[in-house]
Design a protein around this motif. Structure first.
Motif, short mmCIF file in Angstrom:
data_model
loop_
_atom_site.label_atom_id
_atom_site.label_comp_id
_atom_site.label_asym_id
_atom_site.label_seq_id
_atom_site.Cartn_x
_atom_site.Cartn_y
_atom_site.Cartn_z
N ALA A 142 0.83 -1.21 0.00
CA ALA A 142 0.00 0.00 0.00
C ALA A 142 0.87 1.26 0.00
O ALA A 142 0.55 2.25 -0.68
CB ALA A 142 -0.93 -0.01 1.21
N GLN A 143 1.96 1.23 0.75
CA GLN A 143 2.85 2.40 0.77
C GLN A 143 3.55 2.58 -0.58
O GLN A 143 3.75 3.72 -1.03
CB GLN A 143 3.87 2.25 1.90
N VAL A 144 3.90 1.48 -1.22
CA VAL A 144 4.50 1.58 -2.55
C VAL A 144 3.52 2.23 -3.53
O VAL A 144 3.90 3.09 -4.34
CB VAL A 144 4.93 0.18 -3.06
N LYS A 145 2.25 1.84 -3.46
CA LYS A 145 1.26 2.46 -4.33
C LYS A 145 1.19 3.96 -4.09
O LYS A 145 1.09 4.76 -5.04
CB LYS A 145 -0.11 1.80 -4.13
N LYS A 146 1.22 4.37 -2.85
CA LYS A 146 1.19 5.80 -2.55
C LYS A 146 2.42 6.49 -3.14
O LYS A 146 2.32 7.57 -3.75
CB LYS A 146 1.15 6.01 -1.03
N LEU A 147 3.61 5.90 -2.97
CA LEU A 147 4.83 6.50 -3.48
C LEU A 147 4.81 6.59 -5.00
O LEU A 147 5.37 7.53 -5.59
CB LEU A 147 6.04 5.68 -3.03
N ASN A 148 4.14 5.64 -5.64
CA ASN A 148 4.10 5.60 -7.11
C ASN A 148 2.92 6.38 -7.69
O ASN A 148 2.74 6.40 -8.92
CB ASN A 148 4.02 4.15 -7.59
N GLY A 149 2.11 7.00 -6.84
CA GLY A 149 0.95 7.71 -7.33
C GLY A 149 -0.13 6.80 -7.88
O GLY A 149 -0.95 7.21 -8.71
N ASP A 150 -0.14 5.56 -7.42
CA ASP A 150 -1.11 4.55 -7.84
C ASP A 150 -2.29 4.63 -6.86
O ASP A 150 -2.13 4.41 -5.66
CB ASP A 150 -0.45 3.18 -7.77
N ASP A 151 -3.49 4.95 -7.38
CA ASP A 151 -4.62 5.21 -6.49
C ASP A 151 -5.47 3.98 -6.19
O ASP A 151 -6.58 4.11 -5.66
CB ASP A 151 -5.51 6.31 -7.09
N LYS A 152 -4.95 2.79 -6.46
CA LYS A 152 -5.70 1.57 -6.19
C LYS A 152 -5.57 1.15 -4.72
O LYS A 152 -4.75 1.68 -3.97
CB LYS A 152 -5.25 0.44 -7.11
N THR A 153 -6.40 0.17 -4.34
CA THR A 153 -6.54 -0.24 -2.94
C THR A 153 -5.93 -1.61 -2.70
O THR A 153 -5.94 -2.47 -3.58
CB THR A 153 -8.04 -0.26 -2.55
#
Length: 281
Positions: A131-142
């Motif tokens: 989830a933190q990687v998604k945030k860092l990558n600007g990925d808005d998925k859950t």
């Protein structure tokens, strides 16, 4: 929106897959698998934005991590019937050289499986990292996880829960299968969990309760509510109240079916209670 009746038909077929898998090799975990069937069917066919062609990185798609890996029969069935691998491969469950190990593994290269699970307590930590990687990558998925209630007796769960709230991991939804049973008896007898809502709220989570955790419509409603709480500064916990062994009357509500397979007569009765809907493997 997927057709609700189709989801219910799929639930019945997945139940058949579960008992046939464990019966064929006289081993496996039917109880918790049956209790989580409605949830996983709904998650993969109504809730998540995911790609069955499968890329391990899961960029721009929702991710799911199964923490209580012993309920692999339901996980494999749902993945197969969602298109991740051929449904016929379910016949290889727990056999030599199969990709469908008793607990999911990554080295077998099975599409849909992103972590090895079975050692309880670890799935939430992995999901937080994703989830933190998604945030860092600007990925808005859950990122979604599933845990057994007995698994909450593992200390790593609460370390992860504390970390998630402290770091505002608000793209995470962790579901707890609250069936009150574990391998040695009821959770109340083995190690009472207390008030789970108060515990998770004290750890800084938003909490949703789904009382009818074996009802597809109730799950859809609860998941929508949970999704609406994401991206608001807190991780989200769903307390999903289920019945172990749901859908097969002689298995329901007993810890005895945590990890044993039905015999020939019991299989026949289980299948009688769950008529074929979408085709057996």
């Amino acid at each position: 929106m997927a057709d609700t009746q189709h989801l219910k038909d799929l639930v019945t077929q997945v139940r058949r897959d579960i008992v046939r898998q464990v019966h064929a090799v006289s081993s496996g975990h039917p109880g918790g698998s049956l209790g989580c069937t409605e949830f996983l069917v709904t998650l993969y066919n109504e809730v998540m934005d995911h790609d069955p062609s499968f890329n391990m990185d899961g960029i721009n798609e929702d991710l799911f991590f199964l923490s209580n890996g012993h309920i692999s029969p339901v996980f494999y069935s749902v993945l197969a019937r969602a298109g991740y691998f051929p449904v016929s491969e379910l016949s290889t469950f727990r056999k030599l050289n199969t990709r469908l190990q008793g607990h999911p593994t990554t080295h077998e290269g099975l599409p849909g499986v992103r972590i090895a699970s079975g050692s309880l307590g670890q799935g939430m930590s992995v999901a937080i990292g994703a989830a933190q990687v998604k945030k860092l990558n600007g990925d808005d998925k859950t990122v979604f996880t599933l845990h057994g209630d007995g698994e909450l007796q593992e200390g790593q769960i609460w370390e992860a829960a504390m970390y998630a709230s402290a770091n505002k991991v608000d793209n995470l939804i962790s579901t707890i299968d609250v069936n009150g049973q574990q391998i040695d008896g009821s959770t109340e007898q083995v190690l009472a969990l207390g008030d789970l809502r108060n515990k998770f709220e004290a750890f800084g989570w938003d909490v949703i309760t789904v009382q009818k955790g074996n009802d597809v419509d109730a799950i859809i409603t609860g998941m929508k509510e949970a999704m609406n709480l994401t991206r608001k500064g807190k991780p989200v916990c769903i307390l999903l109240h289920t019945e172990m062994g749901n859908g097969i009357d002689f298995m329901m509500g007993s810890h005895a079916w945590h990890g044993i397979a039905p015999n020939d007569e019991q299989l026949a009765e289980a299948l009688r209670q769950n008529p074929e809907t979408l085709g057996d493997y």
